[in-house]
Design an enzyme around this catalytic site. Structure first.
Site, PDB file in Angstrom:
ATOM      1  N   ASP A   1      -0.858  -0.630  -6.315  1.00  0.00           N
ATOM      2  CA  ASP A   1      -1.567   0.509  -5.740  1.00  0.00           C
ATOM      3  C   ASP A   1      -1.486   1.687  -6.711  1.00  0.00           C
ATOM      4  O   ASP A   1      -0.388   2.111  -7.076  1.00  0.00           O
ATOM      5  CB  ASP A   1      -0.936   0.879  -4.391  1.00  0.00           C
ATOM      6  CG  ASP A   1      -1.833   1.810  -3.609  1.00  0.00           C
ATOM      7  OD1 ASP A   1      -2.385   2.733  -4.231  1.00  0.00           O
ATOM      8  OD2 ASP A   1      -1.978   1.626  -2.398  1.00  0.00           O
TER       9      ASP A   1
ATOM     10  N   LEU B   1       0.839  -1.188   0.000  1.00  0.00           N
ATOM     11  CA  LEU B   1       0.000   0.000   0.000  1.00  0.00           C
ATOM     12  C   LEU B   1       0.878   1.243   0.000  1.00  0.00           C
ATOM     13  O   LEU B   1       1.934   1.268   0.618  1.00  0.00           O
ATOM     14  CB  LEU B   1      -0.886  -0.015   1.248  1.00  0.00           C
ATOM     15  CG  LEU B   1      -1.634  -1.336   1.482  1.00  0.00           C
ATOM     16  CD1 LEU B   1      -2.326  -1.326   2.834  1.00  0.00           C
ATOM     17  CD2 LEU B   1      -2.630  -1.582   0.370  1.00  0.00           C
ATOM     18  N   CYS B   2       0.428   2.269  -0.705  1.00  0.00           N
ATOM     19  CA  CYS B   2       1.206   3.507  -0.766  1.00  0.00           C
ATOM     20  C   CYS B   2       1.265   4.138   0.623  1.00  0.00           C
ATOM     21  O   CYS B   2       0.281   4.121   1.329  1.00  0.00           O
ATOM     22  CB  CYS B   2       0.569   4.482  -1.743  1.00  0.00           C
ATOM     23  SG  CYS B   2       1.109   4.127  -3.407  1.00  0.00           S
ATOM     24  N   PRO B   3       2.389   4.700   1.014  1.00  0.00           N
ATOM     25  CA  PRO B   3       3.560   5.004   0.179  1.00  0.00           C
ATOM     26  C   PRO B   3       4.623   3.902   0.142  1.00  0.00           C
ATOM     27  O   PRO B   3       5.739   4.160  -0.275  1.00  0.00           O
ATOM     28  CB  PRO B   3       4.136   6.230   0.888  1.00  0.00           C
ATOM     29  CG  PRO B   3       3.833   5.993   2.331  1.00  0.00           C
ATOM     30  CD  PRO B   3       2.534   5.234   2.361  1.00  0.00           C
TER      31      PRO B   3
END
Lengths: 241, 80, 432
Positions: free
Chosen positions: B44, B17-19
């Site tokens: 993502d 998942l970002c970041p």
């Protein structure tokens, strides 16, 4: 012995009180003239009202319930020491004036017995706490984080208390408050004089040494971590800003 | 064109998942030589802005960035 | 030789000068008061897990205190030896780097300190000093710069970002079964600006919930995460937060709602006004405050769909440092049958070990997972199979702990659990 007393229990007293008062005033002035952090540093939960915040500050400073929860023995030693020190301070007010009511209630002999007991308990508690702190500070992680200041203060406190206890336990039944009061009031009147009961016995050495440590302690006080006596109120107030 | 470049390092950032995809590229860029290329695959969509922004601000180069199926494929070249 | 010594002395004095530049009344008091009683020792999860003095909170602060004593304290300058006054030399900076960037900023030590000394605040000066020495953490610095670059060059990224949102929007339409469901962007006059993370996982469930609650909202182009804050540069940190704060002003929203992220909430709610030196013309709330209100006001429907035992971990920046304790618990209780709180909890909650940007620092990985020992014990003691927590760093850390210690728990964002507990046409139809 006269010279020793003159130095520690006359000029030393004047000097140390002057340094203490000026030093604390300087310290508080320095704090109050440094700009506040614009970032609020409070933590939650915090009281909603100003009054609530004030009482929380008193509670966090004088009871420190969180500290008890995490390390009860350290809390107990700190509490015992601070309460005993306060008790000892109040007891020493007899140097200026005999307490009202108490002597008439207890009688002169009763008053001396009461003072002996309360003073002894305070003296023993303080000594116990100091020994606990010395033991703690010389072991494990506590030793690693300690600096000479910590040991110096403990040594000065140990000197003050051990000589105070010496006067209490060895000379307590011989030299009473009235005698010390005569000496102390003479200091306050700037006409220093020692009653013959003090100079003629070995108590002179105990008093002189007690006062030597007291002088050094008071002189160093404003320049040491002991400014937490005043500063803790401020920092605990910030806790709920 | 980007298919012609042989990456020095493949990074599988799928599911991150970002970041985190940007964090991983940033951490691993030191593992390729200057001039070397990382091929990173993320799922993502946030990576489509994050990785180019990271490359621009650190002075590295995104050779190509594109969507292949449901995946985002980046070729990142270490410039310094 | 003499010249080299003089240069070195000047450099050291310049570095030490960072303390003076950062000096505030609170910092001065924290530096003057500490009695080194070390009551804080067992408050710190990192010290408890490693028994290494360098992680003892009072010791971390002591490193800065020793420089302060040598350079700026009247008594310390007179007799530095009394306080072991030190120069900010290589050795000290090495030690400072490790202790400071390891700190998660949970402020559990401050909670237990009899003088409420804020170690994190003292360490913010340490970070400033490290940055001045060119020793700020490189990774955190890069991530901060990337975020600022994105803000300064929005025209370069706008379309890519909005494209990404469109993908998520399709998913939201599928889940809700409503083809008109949307993820509004740049919507002038919306009530709420929702600030998510860059990842879709922080947008999708919120969009579903806002849609079902018929909320007037718009999604920020920027992520809430703030690596400038972790890096320790308030100017960068402010710029990163400014991106969505300015957006909120531009769109005229009434409320900025921060996603399930710990430090971003504290930055937005507690720090940003002080950094910017002006009051926000809008409220700052946490998304869980909104969801809790939706449930209580009947704006969204949820059922007690979660059967497995579930527990809640208070992220330090949301609980102890942010003041949100009850709303997340109320939400979890509303959607589950078997809620079990950890012991201790709320303001005494143990830090999971994943805060302060440490999850982005590769070389601290092993240490970070080790430091989660207390959290592992806590989770095990509840017997819960789901751990809900509204902070990305907490979840990353606990997922790592779950893997290493085979806890067999699911680490979940609360929004996701809420969506799972809502009756949703699209998803429910797909299930059948």
């Amino acid at each position: 012995m006269e010279t020793y007393l003159q130095i520690t229990s006359v000029w030393g007293v004047y000097l140390s009180i002057a340094v203490f008062v000026a030093g604390m005033a300087w310290r508080i002035w320095e704090w109050s003239t440094t700009p506040r952090s614009p970032i609020p540093l409070g933590m939650f939960p915090k009281p909603r009202t100003g009054t609530g915040r004030f009482f929380k500050m008193l509670k966090d400073t004088f009871i420190a319930p969180q500290s008890f929860r995490i390390e009860p023995w350290m809390w107990l030693a700190a509490m015992a020491f601070h309460i005993a020190a306060l008790g000892a301070f109040v007891g020493h007010l007899r140097l200026i004036h005999e307490f009202p009511f108490l002597p008439s209630l207890l009688g002169e002999a009763g008053m001396n017995t009461f003072a002996a007991w309360s003073g002894s308990i305070a003296g023993v508690l303080m000594l116990g706490a100091i020994l606990f702190w010395i033991a703690r500070r010389t072991t494990g992680p506590y030793k690693t984080i300690s600096v000479p200041e910590d040991y110096l203060l403990l040594a000065l406190l140990f000197g003050v208390v051990i000589m105070g206890d010496h006067m209490r336990f060895v000379y307590g039944s011989i030299v009473h408050a009235a005698t010390y009061r005569e000496w102390f009031l003479s200091l306050l009147a700037f006409k220093p004089a020692f009653p013959v009961e003090l100079t003629s016995s070995n108590v002179a050495f105990s008093l002189g040494t007690h006062m030597l440590f007291v002088d050094l302690f008071l002189i160093y006080f404003p320049f040491s971590k002991l400014v937490h006596t005043v500063g803790a109120l401020a920092s605990n107030y910030v806790r709920s800003e | 064109m980007s298919d012609e470049i042989k990456p020095d390092l493949e990074l599988d950032l799928k599911g991150l998942l970002c970041p985190l995809p940007m964090v991983k590229v940033s951490q691993r860029i030191k593992d390729v030589p200057v001039g070397g290329v990382i091929r990173a695959v993320a799922t993502d969509p946030g990576a489509m802005a994050d990785i180019p922004a990271w490359a621009k601000s650190t002075g590295n180069e995104v050779v190509s960035a594109g969507k292949v199926g449901g995946e985002f494929v980046f070729l990142v070249k270490r410039v310094k | 030789m003499a010249d080299a010594t003089t240069t070195e002395a000047t450099e050291l004095a310049t570095l030490a000068g960072v303390i003076d530049k950062k000096m505030t009344r609170q910092l001065k008091q924290y530096l003057d008061l500490c009695a080194r009683c070390a009551i804080c020792k067992d408050a710190c999860h990192q010290y408890v897990a490693t028994q290494d003095v360098k992680y003892l909170p009072a010791y971390r602060a002591e490193l800065i205190r020793r420089i302060y004593k040598k350079y700026f304290d009247k008594t310390g300058r007179f007799v530095p030896a009394l306080y072991e006054g030190r120069d900010p030399d290589e050795n000290l900076l090495d030690e400072l780097y490790e202790t400071t960037y390891a700190c998660t900023g949970c402020r559990r030590c401050m909670y237990f300190c009899p003088f409420s000394i804020d170690t994190q605040f003292i360490l913010s000066v340490a970070k400033a000093m490290l940055i001045a020495a060119g020793r700020g953490n490189e990774m955190l610095g890069q991530l901060a710069d990337a975020a600022i670059f994105k803000g300064d060059n929005m025209e370069m990224f706008h379309d890519v970002i909005v494209d990404g949102f469109k993908d998520v929007e399709k998913e939201v339409q599928e889940i809700t079964g409503d083809p008109t469901a949307e993820i509004p962007v740049d919507k002038q006059g919306a009530d709420i600006l929702y600030v998510a993370l860059a990842g879709a996982h922080s947008i999708r469930p919120a969009a579903v919930i806002f849609h079902e609650a018929k909320e007037s909202w718009t999604l920020s182009l920027f992520e809430a995460a703030n690596y400038g804050f972790f890096f320790g540069d308030p100017v960068k940190a402010r710029k990163i937060a400014d991106r969505f704060m300015d957006e909120a002003v531009r769109l005229g929203v009434k409320e900025v709602v921060i996603t399930e992220c710990g430090h971003a909430y504290r930055v937005a709610e507690i720090f940003h006004e002080a950094w910017a030196g002006k009051k926000h013309p809008f409220k700052v709330t946490h998304v869980l405050e909104k969801i809790d209100a939706y449930i209580k006001d009947g704006r969204i429907k949820v059922s007690k769909a979660i059967e497995l035992p579930i527990t809640y971990h208070d992220p330090c920046q949301i609980g102890r440092n942010g003041g949100i304790f009850e709303q997340p618990r109320d939400i979890v209780k509303a959607i589950s049958k078997d809620f079990r709180d950890m012991t201790p909890n709320r303001q005494e909650q143990w830090c999971c070990g994943g805060g302060g940007g440490i999850v982005a620092i590769d070389e601290m990985n092993e240490f970070r997972l080790k430091s989660g020992m207390k959290k592992v014990e806590q989770i095990r003691a509840t017997g819960a199979k789901i751990v809900a927590s509204p902070c990305e760093n907490c979840r990353l850390q606990m997922e790592g702990l779950d893997e290493v210690h085979q806890l067999g728990v699911r680490i979940a964002a609360i929004m996701d659990l809420v969506v799972e507990s809502m009756p949703l046409k699209g998803r429910d139809a797909a299930k059948v």
